[in-house]
Design a protein around this motif. Structure first.
Motif, short mmCIF file in Angstrom:
data_model
loop_
_atom_site.label_atom_id
_atom_site.label_comp_id
_atom_site.label_asym_id
_atom_site.label_seq_id
_atom_site.Cartn_x
_atom_site.Cartn_y
_atom_site.Cartn_z
N ALA A 49 3.71 -0.77 -0.11
CA ALA A 49 2.43 -0.81 0.62
C ALA A 49 1.55 -1.95 0.09
CB ALA A 49 1.71 0.53 0.47
N VAL A 50 1.53 -2.14 -1.23
CA VAL A 50 0.77 -3.25 -1.83
C VAL A 50 1.34 -4.57 -1.34
CG1 VAL A 50 0.17 -4.42 -3.99
CG2 VAL A 50 0.14 -1.92 -3.89
N LEU A 51 2.66 -4.68 -1.34
CA LEU A 51 3.33 -5.91 -0.91
C LEU A 51 3.01 -6.25 0.54
CD1 LEU A 51 5.47 -8.09 -1.67
CD2 LEU A 51 7.20 -6.53 -0.77
N ARG A 52 2.91 -5.21 1.37
CA ARG A 52 2.63 -5.43 2.80
C ARG A 52 1.18 -5.83 3.06
NH1 ARG A 52 4.31 -0.19 5.74
NH2 ARG A 52 3.49 -1.34 7.52
N GLY A 53 0.34 -5.82 2.03
CA GLY A 53 -1.03 -6.29 2.18
C GLY A 53 -2.05 -5.22 2.40
N LYS A 54 -1.67 -3.93 2.24
CA LYS A 54 -2.59 -2.83 2.50
C LYS A 54 -3.82 -2.88 1.59
CE LYS A 54 -2.70 2.21 2.98
NZ LYS A 54 -1.95 3.48 2.83
N TYR A 55 -3.64 -3.42 0.39
CA TYR A 55 -4.74 -3.43 -0.58
C TYR A 55 -5.29 -4.84 -0.85
CZ TYR A 55 -2.98 1.28 -1.44
OH TYR A 55 -2.57 2.59 -1.29
N ASP A 56 -4.91 -5.80 0.01
CA ASP A 56 -5.39 -7.17 -0.20
C ASP A 56 -6.89 -7.26 -0.02
OD1 ASP A 56 -2.82 -7.95 -0.65
OD2 ASP A 56 -2.62 -9.21 1.13
#
Length: 455
Positions: A49-56
């Motif tokens: 999820a972090v990698l997919r940009g959810k927390y960017d």
């Protein structure tokens, strides 16, 4: 003269990859895995999820996204380590070498988690005041200025370890074997030199643009080529589906019998030599504990170090457990590892040609070209970071000219010389990286507990 240098580098690599380093890399990785109680493995879904940009968050410190940081790191590791490095391991060690590469990868996931987290926890500033990450910075910022000699040692080793000579060597060999020789266009050293010059020009265009251009290029090239490569390997496995279970079984049984091992002994036996070979090739493939990837992860835009550690942890899983395994199976099921005298990338090309006649080796060449050239971009970034730390940010661009010149050396020298050179300096880079990571591990564990509570 060249044979003397070759012998010297082979002896140097054997000495560097002795028992002390094995204990530091594998023993240290197991210790980190035990201390963290396998916790990062329980958050694989969150890591994706972090990698997919959810927390960017664009306002966070850093230069590139989590995804770009991982693809930049992967563009250095997904490439010749997976295609040629695996072939070298099987040519020398047989199927059992793959098992010890797996062991190296699982332990490496834990190591990558710690080094990726530290690269953001202890970002430092270069002489121009720009925030930077990597082992040299988490050594000086995390352990204090008295540890600076260790950071300097890492950076000096990194200047050579980041040179692209192995990738260039194997790309040149692939172009010669797949394109030029069959067409009777190979002209010896002159063909190698022309390939080297073309690669130097392409590399110059991208690397002189800095990390932003490098990461954007890598994030476009790497995922698509990984997909193409995986599809081709799956076709090979489908063609030989009847023997896939047999070779999977052989990987496990040969890991402890070393029946096909043809290299030097270690700790008094061939099994020790096989274990060391698998770990060396695993380290070359995923670079866990070496210290290169944290330089890319340290540039990620994030205020949560643990998030970048989780993203970094995905590297060895994608690189070694997935791509290296598929490459190994392609070489094994086609039987070329026993029927061919080829080594390195030529052995992998033989496997593709055997199962996908006509098209296979050319499709492989495209993947090799993209993987190798993207690796050239990432390694230049690592080298300039080391140069900047040692001699100041204003001088970092000087490294690029040495880097570009080394492309010509890699294109015109032997495989054994290049792989032993990089193996030696990877070993030297691992010493300060692993020592500092082990010393700073309690602070990472404390940071993880805080992050998990917030979740």
């Amino acid at each position: 003269m060249w044979s003397s240098i070759d012998t010297f580098l082979a002896n140097l690599a054997s000495f560097a990859w002795g028992l002390p380093l094995l204990i530091l890399l594998i023993g240290g990785g197991l210790y980190l895995l035990y201390r963290i109680r396998f916790l990062p493995f329980r958050y694989l879904g969150h890591a994706i999820a972090v990698l997919r940009g959810k927390y960017d968050n664009e306002s966070d410190a850093g230069e590139i996204s989590h995804f770009q940081a991982l693809t930049t790191a992967l563009s250095a590791t997904v490439g010749m380590g997976n295609i040629a490095g695996v072939a070298v391991a099987i040519a020398i060690g047989g199927p059992g070498a793959v098992f010890w590469m797996w062991v190296s990868a699982v332990i490496g996931m834990s190591t990558k988690f710690f080094t990726g987290t530290l690269s953001v926890m202890y970002r430092g500033k270069d002489s121009e005041g720009t925030e930077q990450g990597g082992p040299m910075y988490f050594i000086t910022e995390g352990l204090g200025k008295k540890w600076k000699p260790l950071a300097i040692f890492f950076s000096i080793a990194g200047l050579v370890g980041a040179l692209p000579v192995f990738n260039v060597n194997q790309l040149t060999q692939a172009i010669n074997d797949i394109l030029l020789k069959p067409a009777n266009l190979y002209a010896g050293i002159w063909s190698d030199l022309i390939i080297g010059i073309v690669l130097a020009i392409i590399t110059s265009i991208v690397i002189l643009g800095g990390i932003s251009r490098i990461s954007k290029t890598a994030s476009r090239l790497v995922p698509s080529m990984v997909a193409v490569y995986l599809i081709m390997v799956l076709i090979i496995l489908f063609v030989h589906i009847d023997v896939v279970p047999e070779y999977l079984s052989l990987i496990f049984s040969d890991a402890f019998s070393a029946s096909f091992y043809k290299g030097d002994t270690f700790l008094g036996g061939v099994l020790g030599g096989l274990i060391l070979l698998g770990i060396r090739r695993g380290a070359f493939s995923n670079e866990a504990g070496i210290g290169t990837a944290p330089m890319a992860h340290g540039a990620a835009k994030t205020s949560e170090p643990v998030r970048e550690g989780l993203v970094a942890m995905l590297g060895p899983a994608i690189d070694t457990l997935l791509i290296c395994t598929l490459t190994a199976l392609a070489i094994l099921v086609t039987g070329v590892w026993q029927s061919s005298d080829a080594n390195g990338v030529s052995l992998t090309a033989s496997a593709f040609q055997e199962s996908i006649p006509g098209v296979g080796k050319y499709a492989l060449l495209v993947c090799i070209a993209v993987f190798s050239i993207s690796s050239l971009f990432s390694y230049s970034y690592y080298g300039t970071k080391c140069m900047s730390f040692l001699f100041g940010a204003k001088n970092k661009s000087i490294y690029n000219y040495f880097y570009i010149a080394s492309i010509l050396i890699g294109a015109t020298t032997s495989l054994s010389m290049m792989i032993n050179l990089i193996d030696t300096f990877f070993a030297l880079m691992a010493i300060p990286t692993m020592l500092s990571t082990l010393l700073l591990a309690p602070r990472v564990i404390k940071e993880v507990r805080k992050y998990v509570k917030k979740m």
